[in-house]
Write a protein that holds these residues in place. Structure first.
Motif, short mmCIF file in Angstrom:
data_model
loop_
_atom_site.label_atom_id
_atom_site.label_comp_id
_atom_site.label_asym_id
_atom_site.label_seq_id
_atom_site.Cartn_x
_atom_site.Cartn_y
_atom_site.Cartn_z
N LEU A 1 0.94 4.18 -2.90
CA LEU A 1 0.69 5.58 -2.57
C LEU A 1 1.85 6.48 -2.96
O LEU A 1 1.65 7.59 -3.47
CB LEU A 1 0.37 5.72 -1.08
CG LEU A 1 -0.98 5.15 -0.63
CD1 LEU A 1 -1.13 5.28 0.87
CD2 LEU A 1 -2.12 5.83 -1.36
N ILE B 1 0.83 -1.19 0.00
CA ILE B 1 0.00 0.00 0.00
C ILE B 1 0.87 1.25 0.00
O ILE B 1 0.61 2.22 -0.72
CB ILE B 1 -0.97 -0.01 1.19
CG1 ILE B 1 -2.03 -1.10 0.99
CG2 ILE B 1 -1.65 1.34 1.38
CD1 ILE B 1 -2.92 -1.34 2.18
N LEU C 1 1.77 6.99 -6.71
CA LEU C 1 0.72 7.92 -7.10
C LEU C 1 1.13 9.36 -6.84
O LEU C 1 0.83 10.26 -7.64
CB LEU C 1 -0.58 7.59 -6.37
CG LEU C 1 -1.30 6.32 -6.81
CD1 LEU C 1 -2.52 6.06 -5.95
CD2 LEU C 1 -1.69 6.41 -8.26
#
Length: 64
Positions: A16, A12, A19
């Motif tokens: 992130l 995760i 992104l």
């Protein structure tokens, strides 16, 4: 935390972070202007004419 939870947490975080990196899409600064008085195309045309004349000479006189 178990190993499975650590892997999910790390995955995760990597998603992130990627992104955030993609979201920072700033255009690059413009480059310096080209120098004045240095045309590129004039030399290309002269070179093509010289190459054409040389090729015709080789065809007419034969390969020596």
């Amino acid at each position: 935390m178990t190993i499975q939870n650590k892997r999910i947490f790390a995955s995760i975080l990597f998603v992130l972070i990627s992104l955030v990196c993609v979201a920072q899409n700033n255009p690059p600064p413009p480059g310096p202007p080209p120098p004045y008085g240095l045309p590129i195309d004039g030399g290309v045309i002269a070179g093509a004419v010289v190459a054409l004349c040389y090729g015709v000479k080789k065809l007419v006189l034969g390969k020596k």
